[in-house]
Design a protein around this motif. Structure first.
Motif, PDB file in Angstrom:
ATOM      1  N   THR A   1      26.715  12.201  83.408  1.00 31.83           N
ATOM      2  CA  THR A   1      26.173  11.109  84.217  1.00 31.83           C
ATOM      3  C   THR A   1      26.840   9.805  83.829  1.00 31.83           C
ATOM      4  OG1 THR A   1      24.386  10.714  82.665  1.00 31.83           O
ATOM      5  CG2 THR A   1      23.938  12.249  84.470  1.00 31.83           C
ATOM      6  N   HIS A   2      26.920   8.915  84.800  1.00 31.20           N
ATOM      7  CA  HIS A   2      27.538   7.618  84.577  1.00 31.20           C
ATOM      8  C   HIS A   2      26.509   6.528  84.817  1.00 31.20           C
ATOM      9  CE1 HIS A   2      29.496   3.952  86.093  1.00 31.20           C
ATOM     10  NE2 HIS A   2      30.340   4.187  85.119  1.00 31.20           N
ATOM     11  N   ARG A   3      26.448   5.565  83.935  1.00 31.14           N
ATOM     12  CA  ARG A   3      25.581   4.413  84.158  1.00 31.14           C
ATOM     13  C   ARG A   3      26.317   3.168  83.683  1.00 31.14           C
ATOM     14  NH1 ARG A   3      23.293   2.006  79.943  1.00 31.14           N
ATOM     15  NH2 ARG A   3      23.254   3.041  77.940  1.00 31.14           N
ATOM     16  N   ASP A   4      25.987   2.064  84.303  1.00 28.43           N
ATOM     17  CA  ASP A   4      26.594   0.806  83.904  1.00 28.43           C
ATOM     18  C   ASP A   4      25.973   0.338  82.594  1.00 28.43           C
ATOM     19  OD1 ASP A   4      28.177   0.678  86.178  1.00 28.43           O
ATOM     20  OD2 ASP A   4      26.639  -0.381  87.321  1.00 28.43           O
ATOM     21  N   LEU A   5      26.759  -0.399  81.815  1.00 25.63           N
ATOM     22  CA  LEU A   5      26.245  -0.970  80.581  1.00 25.63           C
ATOM     23  C   LEU A   5      25.336  -2.148  80.901  1.00 25.63           C
ATOM     24  CD1 LEU A   5      29.543  -1.131  78.462  1.00 25.63           C
ATOM     25  CD2 LEU A   5      27.716   0.552  78.276  1.00 25.63           C
ATOM     26  N   THR A   6      24.342  -2.352  80.058  1.00 26.81           N
ATOM     27  CA  THR A   6      23.531  -3.554  80.188  1.00 26.81           C
ATOM     28  C   THR A   6      24.330  -4.725  79.619  1.00 26.81           C
ATOM     29  OG1 THR A   6      22.518  -3.330  78.004  1.00 26.81           O
ATOM     30  CG2 THR A   6      21.406  -2.213  79.849  1.00 26.81           C
ATOM     31  N   ILE A   7      23.878  -5.940  79.883  1.00 32.10           N
ATOM     32  CA  ILE A   7      24.557  -7.117  79.340  1.00 32.10           C
ATOM     33  C   ILE A   7      24.550  -7.053  77.812  1.00 32.10           C
ATOM     34  CG2 ILE A   7      24.415  -9.632  79.093  1.00 32.10           C
ATOM     35  CD1 ILE A   7      23.515  -9.737  82.037  1.00 32.10           C
ATOM     36  N   ALA A   8      23.426  -6.673  77.239  1.00 30.48           N
ATOM     37  CA  ALA A   8      23.337  -6.568  75.773  1.00 30.48           C
ATOM     38  C   ALA A   8      24.344  -5.558  75.232  1.00 30.48           C
ATOM     39  CB  ALA A   8      21.919  -6.200  75.356  1.00 30.48           C
ATOM     40  N   GLU A   9      24.481  -4.414  75.922  1.00 30.43           N
ATOM     41  CA  GLU A   9      25.429  -3.393  75.472  1.00 30.43           C
ATOM     42  C   GLU A   9      26.868  -3.883  75.584  1.00 30.43           C
ATOM     43  OE1 GLU A   9      22.944   0.688  76.499  1.00 30.43           O
ATOM     44  OE2 GLU A   9      24.097  -0.297  78.088  1.00 30.43           O
ATOM     45  N   VAL A  10      27.175  -4.612  76.640  1.00 35.36           N
ATOM     46  CA  VAL A  10      28.528  -5.173  76.791  1.00 35.36           C
ATOM     47  C   VAL A  10      28.824  -6.117  75.636  1.00 35.36           C
ATOM     48  CG1 VAL A  10      29.954  -6.749  78.175  1.00 35.36           C
ATOM     49  CG2 VAL A  10      28.649  -4.935  79.292  1.00 35.36           C
ATOM     50  N   LEU A  11      27.869  -6.989  75.328  1.00 33.98           N
ATOM     51  CA  LEU A  11      28.082  -7.990  74.278  1.00 33.98           C
ATOM     52  C   LEU A  11      28.154  -7.383  72.882  1.00 33.98           C
ATOM     53  CD1 LEU A  11      25.739 -10.785  75.634  1.00 33.98           C
ATOM     54  CD2 LEU A  11      28.236 -10.679  75.777  1.00 33.98           C
ATOM     55  N   GLU A  12      27.599  -6.188  72.709  1.00 29.79           N
ATOM     56  CA  GLU A  12      27.620  -5.520  71.401  1.00 29.79           C
ATOM     57  C   GLU A  12      28.769  -4.534  71.249  1.00 29.79           C
ATOM     58  OE1 GLU A  12      23.772  -3.768  71.084  1.00 29.79           O
ATOM     59  OE2 GLU A  12      22.761  -5.697  70.916  1.00 29.79           O
TER      60      GLU A  12
END
Length: 77
Positions: free
Chosen positions: A2-13
């Motif tokens: 499955t594919h899901r977009d990263l959250t903003i927090a995940e992108v920043l980390e």
């Protein structure tokens, strides 16, 4: 898979994204502001799409307000 977009927090980390940000001299706060602004614009655009059949002539449209704000930019240094 499955594919899901990263959250903003995940992108920043994310370590790889952080390395690219560092190389481009983009602060975490600047990137967070940029991502939050893009998320807001996407939500507004989706709302406009959902309301396409309605009469939106009363008051400024969501994207018109976004265009007014387009002159402001986040400090990405």
């Amino acid at each position: 898979m499955t594919h899901r977009d990263l959250t903003i927090a995940e992108v920043l980390e994310d370590p790889l994204i952080r390395q690219v940000m560092r190389a481009d001299r983009i602060s975490v706060a600047g990137m967070a502001n940029l991502l939050q602004d893009v998320a807001l614009r996407l939500q507004r655009a989706e709302a406009v799409g959902r309301n396409a059949g309605r009469d939106l002539s009363v008051g400024p449209k969501p994207m018109a307000r976004a265009r007014l704000r387009s002159g402001t930019r986040a400090d990405l240094r």
